[in-house]
Design a protein around this motif. Structure first.
Motif, PDB file in Angstrom:
ATOM      1  N   TYR A  83      -5.305  -7.397   3.502  1.00 19.50           N
ATOM      2  CA  TYR A  83      -5.819  -7.352   4.973  1.00 19.50           C
ATOM      3  C   TYR A  83      -6.084  -5.829   5.322  1.00 19.50           C
ATOM      4  CZ  TYR A  83      -2.658 -11.550   4.863  1.00 19.50           C
ATOM      5  OH  TYR A  83      -2.235 -12.639   4.470  1.00 19.50           O
ATOM      6  N   PRO A  84      -7.369  -5.605   4.997  1.00 17.12           N
ATOM      7  CA  PRO A  84      -7.780  -4.076   5.386  1.00 17.12           C
ATOM      8  C   PRO A  84      -8.116  -3.672   6.740  1.00 17.12           C
ATOM      9  CG  PRO A  84      -9.504  -5.464   4.535  1.00 17.12           C
ATOM     10  CD  PRO A  84      -8.625  -6.535   4.610  1.00 17.12           C
ATOM     11  N   TRP A  85      -6.979  -3.668   7.561  1.00 21.38           N
ATOM     12  CA  TRP A  85      -7.034  -3.517   8.941  1.00 21.38           C
ATOM     13  C   TRP A  85      -5.648  -2.981   9.414  1.00 21.38           C
ATOM     14  CZ3 TRP A  85      -8.757  -8.678   7.267  1.00 21.38           C
ATOM     15  CH2 TRP A  85      -7.734  -9.542   7.437  1.00 21.38           C
ATOM     16  N   ASP A 103      12.499  10.514  14.712  1.00 20.96           N
ATOM     17  CA  ASP A 103      13.338   9.132  14.596  1.00 20.96           C
ATOM     18  C   ASP A 103      12.771   7.880  13.961  1.00 20.96           C
ATOM     19  OD1 ASP A 103      15.792  10.445  15.490  1.00 20.96           O
ATOM     20  OD2 ASP A 103      15.907   9.786  17.617  1.00 20.96           O
ATOM     21  N   ALA A 104      11.296   7.784  14.574  1.00 19.62           N
ATOM     22  CA  ALA A 104      10.837   6.743  13.982  1.00 19.62           C
ATOM     23  C   ALA A 104      10.503   6.751  12.368  1.00 19.62           C
ATOM     24  CB  ALA A 104       9.216   6.546  14.765  1.00 19.62           C
ATOM     25  N   ALA A 105      10.180   7.921  12.217  1.00 15.63           N
ATOM     26  CA  ALA A 105       9.678   8.387  10.631  1.00 15.63           C
ATOM     27  C   ALA A 105      11.109   8.031   9.787  1.00 15.63           C
ATOM     28  CB  ALA A 105       9.308   9.655  10.531  1.00 15.63           C
ATOM     29  N   LEU A 118       0.840  -1.299  -0.070  1.00 19.61           N
ATOM     30  CA  LEU A 118      -0.035   0.050  -0.069  1.00 19.61           C
ATOM     31  C   LEU A 118       0.867   1.220   0.134  1.00 19.61           C
ATOM     32  CD1 LEU A 118      -2.830   1.390   0.202  1.00 19.61           C
ATOM     33  CD2 LEU A 118      -2.428   1.209   2.778  1.00 19.61           C
ATOM     34  N   ARG A 119       1.905   1.308   0.715  1.00 19.51           N
ATOM     35  CA  ARG A 119       2.919   2.312   0.844  1.00 19.51           C
ATOM     36  C   ARG A 119       3.468   2.631  -0.608  1.00 19.51           C
ATOM     37  NH1 ARG A 119       4.882   4.678   5.367  1.00 19.51           N
ATOM     38  NH2 ARG A 119       6.995   5.761   5.126  1.00 19.51           N
ATOM     39  N   LEU A 120       4.063   1.643  -1.099  1.00 22.57           N
ATOM     40  CA  LEU A 120       4.407   1.748  -2.451  1.00 22.57           C
ATOM     41  C   LEU A 120       3.419   2.336  -3.521  1.00 22.57           C
ATOM     42  CD1 LEU A 120       6.496  -1.385  -2.837  1.00 22.57           C
ATOM     43  CD2 LEU A 120       7.461   0.787  -3.597  1.00 22.57           C
ATOM     44  N   LEU A 121       2.298   1.853  -3.521  1.00 23.21           N
ATOM     45  CA  LEU A 121       1.096   2.268  -4.462  1.00 23.21           C
ATOM     46  C   LEU A 121       0.698   3.686  -4.265  1.00 23.21           C
ATOM     47  CD1 LEU A 121      -1.065  -1.022  -4.651  1.00 23.21           C
ATOM     48  CD2 LEU A 121       0.560  -0.244  -6.343  1.00 23.21           C
ATOM     49  N   THR A 122       0.658   4.122  -3.145  1.00 24.19           N
ATOM     50  CA  THR A 122       0.264   5.208  -2.603  1.00 24.19           C
ATOM     51  C   THR A 122       1.411   6.418  -2.456  1.00 24.19           C
ATOM     52  OG1 THR A 122      -0.037   4.616  -0.428  1.00 24.19           O
ATOM     53  CG2 THR A 122      -1.862   4.210  -2.048  1.00 24.19           C
ATOM     54  N   ASP A 127       0.131   5.839   7.172  1.00 19.10           N
ATOM     55  CA  ASP A 127      -0.546   5.599   5.695  1.00 19.10           C
ATOM     56  C   ASP A 127      -1.933   5.484   5.961  1.00 19.10           C
ATOM     57  OD1 ASP A 127       1.778   5.657   4.289  1.00 19.10           O
ATOM     58  OD2 ASP A 127       2.173   3.776   4.725  1.00 19.10           O
ATOM     59  N   MET A 128      -2.496   6.026   7.353  1.00 16.01           N
ATOM     60  CA  MET A 128      -3.900   5.836   7.710  1.00 16.01           C
ATOM     61  C   MET A 128      -4.820   6.716   6.708  1.00 16.01           C
ATOM     62  SD  MET A 128      -5.021   3.594   9.327  1.00 16.01           S
ATOM     63  CE  MET A 128      -6.574   4.082   9.630  1.00 16.01           C
ATOM     64  N   ALA A 129      -4.285   7.905   6.231  1.00 19.33           N
ATOM     65  CA  ALA A 129      -5.265   8.832   5.510  1.00 19.33           C
ATOM     66  C   ALA A 129      -5.595   8.278   4.152  1.00 19.33           C
ATOM     67  CB  ALA A 129      -4.231  10.372   5.087  1.00 19.33           C
ATOM     68  N   VAL A 130      -4.889   7.600   3.616  1.00 22.93           N
ATOM     69  CA  VAL A 130      -5.035   6.979   2.172  1.00 22.93           C
ATOM     70  C   VAL A 130      -5.799   6.079   2.446  1.00 22.93           C
ATOM     71  CG1 VAL A 130      -2.966   5.565   1.821  1.00 22.93           C
ATOM     72  CG2 VAL A 130      -4.354   6.505  -0.088  1.00 22.93           C
TER      73      VAL A 130
END
Length: 415
Positions: free
Chosen positions: A156-158, A380-382, A123-127, A174-177
């Motif tokens: 896995y939509p959760w 640092d997490a990001a 999902l991260r790659l696609l968006t 990535d919760m916004a998208v």
């Protein structure tokens, strides 16, 4: 109506209208087909490392085979074939080098920031990570696929820990998208196209991995069929990994039922006729599983066009058992082979070292495409997530090369 409305065709970032004879969903498929992350799958482990054998599948050939199975099954049910095809092509984009071994290593490294999961990385790659479209403020929108295609690619939509302890489909940042693409969707329910993609993945994976194992000499069919100790070992591992609620006797009975099929191959000698028989077995199994799922779904929902949330894919119990048994054969004779344990350990150590080396050398040691992400990371997490994004993008070969280069640079700096 084709079963898809205006909202299904909407894209997260607005795009100017294009004069084209292609549908929105055909454009989605083309975007994934031309994505850099899809090309990289050719050098990523499926079950056996690429380059170790000229015959075995890599993640790209696997994805193409999943798309073939999924497209035909989805079309037979009434889904738009390009939506299913797009989801199938995209389903493994987020997998890091060294397959599930690399995925486990990255999950351990990132446990304190939400973990790592190949499907959430997809999902991260696609968006976000793929370069194709941008929001008006300049933020990347990744490939900017339609809502229907993104939802279909979401296995896995959760969020983590809400349904399954390890399997999830979205990181917190990535919760916004994710919220956008799930607009109007029932909570935690997968659309029919995603269910078809997931089933096609299982079918292609179990059938073709068994084929590869036989051709590669790791699996000799007669041993697991006729040697009692082998049968017991196979049944116990299959129940542990894939069929936890199934008695051992039922697992072995399912194996024997498959063996009794007219197309089952008990021996393989590497000659053309033998390979043709093996290819026929894989074709017959795929056709068998797909036909059973199509028939069962239409028995429940009728013969009309089925899309999105109008139906769920129905897979008969016997079919699920047979798929699980074939998965168990590959797991027993390839993934858990004793001679692979040392290799797996070395691969995990390399992934862990790569993350540490990039932490020490960031942002200069990062690829240019990830340096901007590092510069804009708020904490640092990001920043760790950016490093993991780069490591996850690597192929098996490029992971070794980058590790060697960074280690060499470190040694030069100390001399």
């Amino acid at each position: 109506m084709d079963g898809y409305d205006v909202a299904d065709r909407e894209r997260w970032a607005p795009e100017p209208e294009k004069r084209s004879t292609r549908t929105d969903f055909e454009r989605d498929r083309a975007r994934v087909l031309h994505a850099a992350s899809l090309r990289r799958l050719a050098a990523k482990t499926q079950v056996v490392s690429p380059g170790s054998d000229d015959f075995v599948r890599n993640r790209l050939t696997h994805s193409l085979e999943v798309a073939q199975v999924g497209r035909e099954l989805g079309k037979a049910l009434g889904c738009d074939p390009d939506v299913v095809d797009t989801a199938c092509l995209a389903h493994d984009l987020g997998h890091p080098p060294f397959g599930h071994n690399g995925e486990d290593a990255l999950d351990t490294i990132t446990a304190h920031i939400g973990g790592f999961e190949g499907n959430a990385q997809t999902l991260r790659l696609l968006t976000r990570l793929e370069a194709k479209a941008s929001h008006p403020d300049g933020r990347s929108a990744g490939l900017n696929l339609t809502r229907a295609s993104l939802d279909a690619a979401t296995k896995y939509p959760w969020r983590r820990g809400t349904v399954h302890p390890k399997k999830f489909g979205v990181y917190e940042d990535d919760m916004a998208v994710f919220t956008w693409l799930r607009t109007g969707a029932p909570d935690q329910r997968r659309c029919l196209e995603a269910q078809v993609m997931d089933f096609a993945d299982d079918v292609a994976y179990c059938v073709h991995d068994v084929e590869d194992a036989i051709v590669g000499g790791w699996l000799q069919p007669w041993r697991v069929l006729d040697v009692q100790e082998e049968r017991q070992r196979f049944a116990e591992l299959t129940r542990s990994w894939y069929l936890p609620d199934t008695p051992l006797e039922e697992i072995l009975h399912t194996l024997d039922r498959l063996r009794s099929s007219s197309f089952w191959v008990d021996a393989y000698d590497g000659r053309r006729a033998s390979l043709a028989a093996l290819k026929d077995m894989t074709s017959q199994l795929i056709g068998r599983f797909s036909a059973h799922a199509q028939r069962a779904t239409h028995d429940v929902y009728g013969g009309g066009r089925l899309t999105r949330y109008a139906a769920d894919l129905c897979v008969p119990h016997q079919t699920r058992l047979e798929v699980g048994v074939l998965k168990g054969l590959a797991a027993t004779y390839v993934m858990t082979a004793r001679d692979r344990a040392e290799t797996y350990g070395d691969q995990r150590a390399l992934v862990e070292e790569l993350v540490d080396l990039l932490r020490d050398r960031a942002p200069e040691g990062l690829e240019p495409i990830f340096r901007d992400d590092w510069d804009h990371a708020p904490d640092d997490a990001a920043r760790l997530r950016v490093i993991v994004d780069q490591v996850a993008s690597l192929t098996d070969a490029s992971a070794y090369l980058l590790h060697s280069r960074l280690k060499g640079a470190g040694a030069s700096g100390r001399s």
